[in-house]
Design an enzyme around this catalytic site. Sequence first.
Site, PDB file in Angstrom:
ATOM      1  N   SER A  16     -38.117 -18.523  22.708  1.00 26.00           N
ATOM      2  CA  SER A  16     -38.351 -19.924  22.598  1.00 26.00           C
ATOM      3  C   SER A  16     -38.217 -20.847  21.388  1.00 26.00           C
ATOM      4  O   SER A  16     -37.889 -21.580  21.475  1.00 26.00           O
ATOM      5  CB  SER A  16     -39.850 -20.267  23.480  1.00 26.00           C
ATOM      6  N   LYS A  27     -50.721 -13.263  29.759  1.00 29.71           N
ATOM      7  CA  LYS A  27     -51.209 -14.616  30.913  1.00 29.71           C
ATOM      8  C   LYS A  27     -51.861 -14.144  31.588  1.00 29.71           C
ATOM      9  O   LYS A  27     -53.343 -14.850  31.816  1.00 29.71           O
ATOM     10  CB  LYS A  27     -49.995 -14.481  31.603  1.00 29.71           C
ATOM     11  N   ASN A  53     -49.598 -18.799  30.864  1.00 29.84           N
ATOM     12  CA  ASN A  53     -49.083 -19.170  29.938  1.00 29.84           C
ATOM     13  C   ASN A  53     -49.107 -20.168  28.797  1.00 29.84           C
ATOM     14  O   ASN A  53     -47.458 -20.867  28.531  1.00 29.84           O
ATOM     15  CB  ASN A  53     -47.490 -18.510  30.344  1.00 29.84           C
ATOM     16  N   ASP A 101     -44.309 -20.264  35.089  1.00 39.44           N
ATOM     17  CA  ASP A 101     -42.955 -19.410  35.355  1.00 39.44           C
ATOM     18  C   ASP A 101     -42.494 -19.313  36.616  1.00 39.44           C
ATOM     19  O   ASP A 101     -41.103 -19.904  37.018  1.00 39.44           O
ATOM     20  CB  ASP A 101     -43.894 -18.417  35.238  1.00 39.44           C
ATOM     21  N   GLY A 115     -47.743  -8.604  38.605  1.00 40.36           N
ATOM     22  CA  GLY A 115     -48.705  -8.824  37.454  1.00 40.36           C
ATOM     23  C   GLY A 115     -48.301 -11.061  37.159  1.00 40.36           C
ATOM     24  O   GLY A 115     -48.282 -11.290  37.982  1.00 40.36           O
ATOM     25  N   GLY A 116     -48.818 -11.097  35.798  1.00 39.64           N
ATOM     26  CA  GLY A 116     -48.407 -12.545  35.783  1.00 39.64           C
ATOM     27  C   GLY A 116     -47.060 -12.722  36.189  1.00 39.64           C
ATOM     28  O   GLY A 116     -47.185 -14.269  36.698  1.00 39.64           O
ATOM     29  N   ARG A 165     -45.894  -1.251  41.526  1.00 38.76           N
ATOM     30  CA  ARG A 165     -45.771   0.253  41.025  1.00 38.76           C
ATOM     31  C   ARG A 165     -47.286   0.574  41.475  1.00 38.76           C
ATOM     32  O   ARG A 165     -47.674   1.917  41.485  1.00 38.76           O
ATOM     33  CB  ARG A 165     -44.917   0.867  40.282  1.00 38.76           C
ATOM     34  N   GLY A 204     -32.681 -14.078  33.806  1.00 37.40           N
ATOM     35  CA  GLY A 204     -34.110 -14.392  33.186  1.00 37.40           C
ATOM     36  C   GLY A 204     -34.213 -16.277  32.521  1.00 37.40           C
ATOM     37  O   GLY A 204     -34.963 -16.765  32.506  1.00 37.40           O
TER      38      GLY A 204
END
Lengths: 277, 277
Positions: free
Chosen positions: B21, B71, B92, B108, B134-135, B157, B244
């Site tokens: 960023s 997050k 975020n 996101d 996750g987040g 997982r 990404g």
Amino acid sequence: MINGHTEIIAHIGFPTHSFKSPQIYNPYFRSIGENSVVVPLACEARDYPQFLRAIFALRNIRGALVTMPHKMTTLNLVDVASPAAMVAGACNAVKKGADGRLLGDMFDGEGFSRALLRKGHPIKGSKVLIVGCGGVGSAIAAALAAHQPAMLRLHDRQAESAHALAQRLQTYFPATRVAVTDNDPAGMDTVINASPLGMNPDDPLPLDVQRLAPQTLVGDVVMAQTLTPLLAAAQQRGCPIQIGTDMLFEQIPVYLEYFGYPSTDAQTLRSLAQLEA
Amino acid sequence: MINGHTEIIAHIGFPTHSFKSPQIYNPYFRSIGENSVVVPLACEARDYPQFLRAIFALRNIRGALVTMPHKMTTLNLVDVASPAAMVAGACNAVKKGADGRLLGDMFDGEGFSRALLRKGHPIKGSKVLIVGCGGVGSAIAAALAAHQPAMLRLHDRQAESAHALAQRLQTYFPATRVAVTDNDPAGMDTVINASPLGMNPDDPLPLDVQRLAPQTLVGDVVMAQTLTPLLAAAQQRGCPIQIGTDMLFEQIPVYLEYFGYPSTDAQTLRSLAQLEA
């Protein structure tokens, strides 16, 4: 160029608008390829104790420059204060020791003395008036005391500040002649404004410039403008002067070493600085 | 050029080394003459709750970008979380409201969806596998769910993470078909790695690329390298991919508006970014 590997030097104070350190340190860091950045952090007094602890919990904090209004508070917030900080009653540099303890030091006075001596203006045997006995005034007094002046006169609009500083000086430099006085600059070799007067355009002058002798060096710690009204008036009377950024630049090599960076001289730093940017 | 008037966007996470960023926002801020700077702040999980409050006590903080591992924690630390953040179970983005309350949001998923749609890859009616709940995986699921996919398959997982996300999706998007499954990508229109696998060179692939059909779009949220091992393998099989930083760039306009800056499009941001610096 700031990226994920950049380390932070927090410059903490309030307000931040007159900060010059980012424009001085950051060009130097760029010039030596050091991935660090000085960032102004506008922290009010009530938030500061918690903030100082919080910012030093970061893993990419390299150190903190501490300025108004936090210098005196910081002395009680660090785990270990240097002798200079103890005498000054204030800290303007904080870092984390290898054992995780917060260490505090004070370089204002050292910067001011170095700047005087670099100009060839002697401290030893001289008569000095310091107007303003807060953190920076105390620091200057402590640093000057180490150079054996003939007399240190202290003045503050809050007399108790001047008296408290006199007492600390008597404790750590018992050989120094110290007096709490008015702000009359007559007969002084060196006169120093260490009060905030001059930061705002409508501030009164911190002392009566009509009473300045032309050989008296007049120094100012205010950096809001290069030539404060006090320094302009002193210059008009033919006095040598020392501008606020002299103190700042002379102490930067001390800070750089303290934070573990390659150091350089004040002149190089000044030539790299981008103060108009 | 940072100075005493600079406002701070805190990018808080740990570790910070893969942060992109600063190299994206800071050149953009310079290009529009905005005196703000994104600064990486390496904060460990144990220090984060106190740190978040402390940094938002500053008077020159404009907002915070929050990344791993904070997050999900952030959702419970803000005073008000947006619907997107509630569904994602994570924030975020944090800013201070006019009333002083801390506001949290989550962009996101919005960034990921915008990037898919910009590529002309439909979400409506499609079958999607998300690996990693996750987040960021939750955020993507929430954003995709708003576009009416035919089926969202969730894998983690830690199976309980996938089940918890499925439950939140059922609550907020009851019309969406959601299933907790294995990580088999066969038959999917879109396969998304939202796990951290790929951040380290010796990570295993998050799924069996031999089971990918060539028309399946494979997206990755990992930004440690442009082409993760997963994306490289998918590309070799002829799959369209989404890197990404696509998610990152598409959500920056959303962030900019959230923090009150003039906004622009993702392509402009990408052309200004100095990711190699």
